[in-house]
Design a protein around this motif. Sequence first.
Motif, PDB file in Angstrom:
ATOM      1  N   HIS A 184       0.844  -1.190   0.000  1.00 43.05           N
ATOM      2  CA  HIS A 184       0.000   0.000   0.000  1.00 43.05           C
ATOM      3  C   HIS A 184       0.887   1.249   0.000  1.00 43.05           C
ATOM      4  N   ASP A 185       0.350   2.365  -0.474  1.00 40.62           N
ATOM      5  CA  ASP A 185       1.108   3.619  -0.532  1.00 40.62           C
ATOM      6  C   ASP A 185       1.631   4.054   0.834  1.00 40.62           C
ATOM      7  N   VAL A 186       0.823   3.898   1.891  1.00 49.83           N
ATOM      8  CA  VAL A 186       1.265   4.321   3.226  1.00 49.83           C
ATOM      9  C   VAL A 186       2.443   3.470   3.682  1.00 49.83           C
ATOM     10  N   TYR A 187       2.438   2.172   3.360  1.00 51.07           N
ATOM     11  CA  TYR A 187       3.585   1.330   3.699  1.00 51.07           C
ATOM     12  C   TYR A 187       4.844   1.852   3.001  1.00 51.07           C
ATOM     13  N   ALA A 188       4.726   2.172   1.719  1.00 50.47           N
ATOM     14  CA  ALA A 188       5.875   2.685   0.963  1.00 50.47           C
ATOM     15  C   ALA A 188       6.351   4.016   1.536  1.00 50.47           C
ATOM     16  N   HIS A 189       5.416   4.850   1.936  1.00 48.24           N
ATOM     17  CA  HIS A 189       5.750   6.148   2.532  1.00 48.24           C
ATOM     18  C   HIS A 189       6.569   5.945   3.805  1.00 48.24           C
ATOM     19  N   ARG A 190       6.149   5.028   4.649  1.00 52.60           N
ATOM     20  CA  ARG A 190       6.859   4.743   5.899  1.00 52.60           C
ATOM     21  C   ARG A 190       8.180   4.011   5.637  1.00 52.60           C
ATOM     22  N   PHE A 191       8.179   3.094   4.677  1.00 52.73           N
ATOM     23  CA  PHE A 191       9.382   2.339   4.324  1.00 52.73           C
ATOM     24  C   PHE A 191      10.535   3.287   3.988  1.00 52.73           C
ATOM     25  N   HIS A 192      10.220   4.367   3.297  1.00 48.00           N
ATOM     26  CA  HIS A 192      11.245   5.337   2.894  1.00 48.00           C
ATOM     27  C   HIS A 192      11.393   6.489   3.888  1.00 48.00           C
ATOM     28  N   GLN A 193      10.712   6.400   5.028  1.00 46.38           N
ATOM     29  CA  GLN A 193      10.807   7.395   6.100  1.00 46.38           C
ATOM     30  C   GLN A 193      10.527   8.809   5.591  1.00 46.38           C
ATOM     31  N   LEU A 194       9.392   8.972   4.926  1.00 47.19           N
ATOM     32  CA  LEU A 194       9.015  10.264   4.358  1.00 47.19           C
ATOM     33  C   LEU A 194       8.027  11.025   5.240  1.00 47.19           C
ATOM     34  N   GLU A 195       7.905  10.657   6.518  1.00 52.09           N
ATOM     35  CA  GLU A 195       6.943  11.278   7.417  1.00 52.09           C
ATOM     36  C   GLU A 195       7.130  12.789   7.544  1.00 52.09           C
ATOM     37  N   LYS A 196       8.362  13.268   7.372  1.00 53.29           N
ATOM     38  CA  LYS A 196       8.629  14.701   7.520  1.00 53.29           C
ATOM     39  C   LYS A 196       7.872  15.542   6.492  1.00 53.29           C
ATOM     40  N   PHE A 197       7.407  14.923   5.404  1.00 53.94           N
ATOM     41  CA  PHE A 197       6.659  15.643   4.377  1.00 53.94           C
ATOM     42  C   PHE A 197       5.153  15.637   4.625  1.00 53.94           C
ATOM     43  N   LEU A 198       4.706  14.893   5.640  1.00 53.11           N
ATOM     44  CA  LEU A 198       3.279  14.748   5.908  1.00 53.11           C
ATOM     45  C   LEU A 198       2.890  15.631   7.084  1.00 53.11           C
ATOM     46  N   ASN A 199       2.190  16.732   6.796  1.00 56.01           N
ATOM     47  CA  ASN A 199       1.726  17.634   7.850  1.00 56.01           C
ATOM     48  C   ASN A 199       0.363  18.187   7.477  1.00 56.01           C
ATOM     49  N   GLU A 200      -0.134  19.136   8.270  1.00 55.83           N
ATOM     50  CA  GLU A 200      -1.488  19.663   8.058  1.00 55.83           C
ATOM     51  C   GLU A 200      -1.649  20.407   6.739  1.00 55.83           C
ATOM     52  N   SER A 201      -0.565  20.821   6.098  1.00 55.92           N
ATOM     53  CA  SER A 201      -0.667  21.532   4.825  1.00 55.92           C
ATOM     54  C   SER A 201      -0.464  20.611   3.616  1.00 55.92           C
ATOM     55  N   THR A 202      -0.296  19.317   3.855  1.00 50.79           N
ATOM     56  CA  THR A 202      -0.036  18.366   2.782  1.00 50.79           C
ATOM     57  C   THR A 202      -1.307  18.040   1.997  1.00 50.79           C
ATOM     58  N   LEU A 203      -1.197  18.086   0.687  1.00 49.26           N
ATOM     59  CA  LEU A 203      -2.263  17.609  -0.185  1.00 49.26           C
ATOM     60  C   LEU A 203      -1.861  16.216  -0.638  1.00 49.26           C
ATOM     61  N   ALA A 204      -2.696  15.215  -0.321  1.00 52.13           N
ATOM     62  CA  ALA A 204      -2.329  13.837  -0.641  1.00 52.13           C
ATOM     63  C   ALA A 204      -3.565  13.024  -0.953  1.00 52.13           C
ATOM     64  N   ASP A 205      -3.345  11.868  -1.502  1.00 46.83           N
ATOM     65  CA  ASP A 205      -4.397  10.901  -1.764  1.00 46.83           C
ATOM     66  C   ASP A 205      -5.093  10.520  -0.459  1.00 46.83           C
ATOM     67  N   LYS A 206      -6.370  10.150  -0.518  1.00 48.60           N
ATOM     68  CA  LYS A 206      -7.116   9.771   0.681  1.00 48.60           C
ATOM     69  C   LYS A 206      -6.498   8.580   1.406  1.00 48.60           C
ATOM     70  N   GLY A 207      -5.679   7.805   0.733  1.00 41.87           N
ATOM     71  CA  GLY A 207      -5.011   6.662   1.355  1.00 41.87           C
ATOM     72  C   GLY A 207      -4.048   7.057   2.459  1.00 41.87           C
ATOM     73  N   TYR A 208      -3.657   8.331   2.503  1.00 43.25           N
ATOM     74  CA  TYR A 208      -2.737   8.806   3.528  1.00 43.25           C
ATOM     75  C   TYR A 208      -3.454   9.385   4.743  1.00 43.25           C
ATOM     76  N   MET A 209      -4.782   9.506   4.682  1.00 37.68           N
ATOM     77  CA  MET A 209      -5.534  10.061   5.819  1.00 37.68           C
ATOM     78  C   MET A 209      -5.324   9.199   7.052  1.00 37.68           C
ATOM     79  N   GLY A 210      -4.953   9.827   8.135  1.00 36.41           N
ATOM     80  CA  GLY A 210      -4.711   9.112   9.372  1.00 36.41           C
ATOM     81  C   GLY A 210      -3.312   8.527   9.492  1.00 36.41           C
TER      82      GLY A 210
END
Length: 68
Positions: free
Chosen positions: A35-61
Amino acid sequence: MFSGKHNRTRYNHQVICTLSRKLLAITDPVPGARHDVYAHRFHQLEKFLNESTLADKGYMGARASQSD
């Protein structure tokens, strides 16, 4: 990852850019059908995810459950 619908191998890359088109990150492919969220975490990209981020609904939560 193999797509039975298309009978081809597919990959999951994460691409992150700003609204002004500045490229912030592009990742290597994640192994396996993930899943996309797994890939996001796998690459440690959490620093790009904040309240101003526009992303696919799969990243909600995803930010709230980073400790999982």
